[in-house]
Design a protein around this motif. Structure first.
Motif, PDB file in Angstrom:
ATOM      1  N   THR A  12       2.418  -5.378  -3.209  1.00 16.52           N
ATOM      2  CA  THR A  12       2.238  -5.497  -4.658  1.00 16.52           C
ATOM      3  C   THR A  12       1.312  -6.672  -4.983  1.00 16.52           C
ATOM      4  O   THR A  12       0.514  -6.601  -5.924  1.00 16.52           O
ATOM      5  N   ASP A  39       1.276   1.385  -7.478  1.00 14.79           N
ATOM      6  CA  ASP A  39       2.214   0.601  -6.675  1.00 14.79           C
ATOM      7  C   ASP A  39       3.525   1.356  -6.536  1.00 14.79           C
ATOM      8  O   ASP A  39       4.170   1.663  -7.545  1.00 14.79           O
ATOM      9  N   ASP A  40       3.884   1.671  -5.325  1.00 19.70           N
ATOM     10  CA  ASP A  40       5.206   2.271  -5.078  1.00 19.70           C
ATOM     11  C   ASP A  40       5.428   3.596  -5.786  1.00 19.70           C
ATOM     12  O   ASP A  40       6.519   3.848  -6.278  1.00 19.70           O
TER      13      ASP A  40
HETATM   14 MG   LIG Z   1       6.026  -4.076  -4.019  1.00 20.67          MG
END
Ligand SMILES: [Mg+2]
Ligand SMILES: Nc1ncnc2c1ncn2[C@@H]1O[C@H](COP(=O)(O)OP(=O)(O)OP(=O)(O)O)[C@@H](O)[C@H]1O
Length: 365
Positions: free
Chosen positions: A37, A315-316
């Protein structure tokens, strides 16, 4: 817009490094807490705003250091450009193509990205203010004067609410309410017109992306839920008429509560899959797919406006998406440069074109 090189120095846990991304998809994988991240956040900072995690710059300096510095080469406007951001001793410095600039806002003119992080799921899950903020922020990117319209509206609402409370003690003030209502109606109708126009543009790409993500199984629609009985096909005159009628009808309640109960500051959006509200009935994967479709459409509209494709930062997102949805994100969002993080090097869904970076304890390989 293509990031061709990214440099970081003393940035969070990332070890000083230079990476050269692929021009299409870049998968960044690694275990929890390794710096995935952080890397996405570093790219996002070049959009000129703040961290999407709401962090302060001081918190981004690697522990036990005094400054951080980020550098990026990117292809935009038909040429190779560069930007650098440094922060230390509570001072931020920006260079664009080697020339120092006085404010981060200069970055917004040269670099743009769209970001999805798990917090963005709040767009579905949480209260209407988050959905209003989403549409308002998206419009601000298209029309510079929209931001001042919003703050003017908020000012009028604050003054009207203060007056509503005063009227309880001084009923003779009641006549002055009409003055505030006149400006509230004009500015309110302008806001509603902008929101309806933006939704009309957003709907088609959102539908197309969602069709793609769901392998043609789901149709996504966006509904504007008005507290003033307005409709997206209303012209400006009709909007002002309906707002006036709605403010008049709610006056008694407003006197009682001391609060303006209807208007664009109370409206909401509802996202529907095959006609059913995602907020109330959608599965985790459907909620995620909806937000992704909205983010990708936001990118598409920015491209239509600027003739430059923003970089897409995810992200993710892959968790909770089935193989076919993952395949769409990894292999079918062509034409955009994408950075996507995940915990495992995806072995079920093959990345057809692009680069894979492994990150361990801040070291990107
Ligand atoms: Mg992360
Ligand atoms: N200023 C800083 N200096 C040094 N390390 C930091 C700093 N800020 C955050 N970190 C560390 O960076 C690590 C990695 O954070 P990051 O959020 O990038 O992890 P991640 O790889 O995305 O993990 P997850 O898969 O859990 O989301 C965290 O353990 C955090 O403590």
């Amino acid at each position: 817009m293509i990031v061709t090189e990214l440099r970081f120095e003393n940035y969070r846990n990332l070890k000083n490094n230079t990476i050269v991304p692929a021009e299409n998809v870049n998968v960044i994988y690694g275990e929890n807490a390794q710096g995935k991240t952080n890397l996405i956040e570093a790219i996002w900072l070049f959009c000129g705003g703040h961290s999407f995690r709401g962090s302060k710059e001081n918190e981004m300096i690697a522990f036990d250091n005094k400054y951080f510095r980020l550098g990026m080469n990117f292809f935009s406007g038909g040429r190779e450009q560069s930007a650098d951001i440094a922060f230390g001793q509570n001072r931020k410095q920006i260079w664009i193509n080697g020339v120092e600039r006085s404010s981060s806002s200069y970055l917004t003119e040269v670099f743009s990205a769209v970001v999805f992080s798990p917090e963005h799921l709040n767009l579905i899950k949480r209260g209407p203010n988050i959905r209003r903020r989403f549409i308002d922020a998206a419009i601000c990117q298209h029309r510079i004067r929209y931001a001042s319209l919003l703050s003017k509206y908020q000012q009028i609402i604050n003054q009207r609410n203060a007056l509503l409370k005063d009227i309880r003690k001084h009923s003779e003030l009641k006549d002055t309410l009409a003055i505030w209502d006149d400006s509230l109606i004009t500015v309110g109708a302008m806001i509603m017109k902008e929101r309806y126009d933006y939704l009309k543009m957003l709907r088609e790409p959102a539908k197309t992306y969602h069709h793609g993500i769901s392998a043609e199984k789901e149709t996504l629609d966006i509904e504007y839920q008005s507290t003033t009985k307005t409709d997206e096909n209303d012209d400006f005159g009709t909007l002002t008429g309906k707002l006036r009628a709605a403010f008049d009808a709610s006056q008694r309640e407003d006197f009682y509560t001391g609060y303006t109960s209807v208007g664009p500051h109370r409206d909401d959006l509802d996202f529907k899959i095959n006609g059913i509200s995602v907020r109330r009935f959608g599965s985790q994967g459907q909620q995620r797919s909806t937000v992704l479709s909205l983010k990708l459409s936001e990118a598409e509209l920015l491209y239509q406006k600027n003739e430059e494709r923003p970089v897409i930062l995810l992200d993710d997102v892959l968790s909770e998406l089935d193989n076919s949805r993952q395949d769409f994100l990894l292999n079918k969002v062509e034409a955009y440069q994408v950075f996507v993080t995940c915990c495992e090097e995806s072995n079920k869904v093959q990345l057809k074109n692009g680069k894979v970076f492994y990150i361990e304890n801040g070291v990107v390989k």
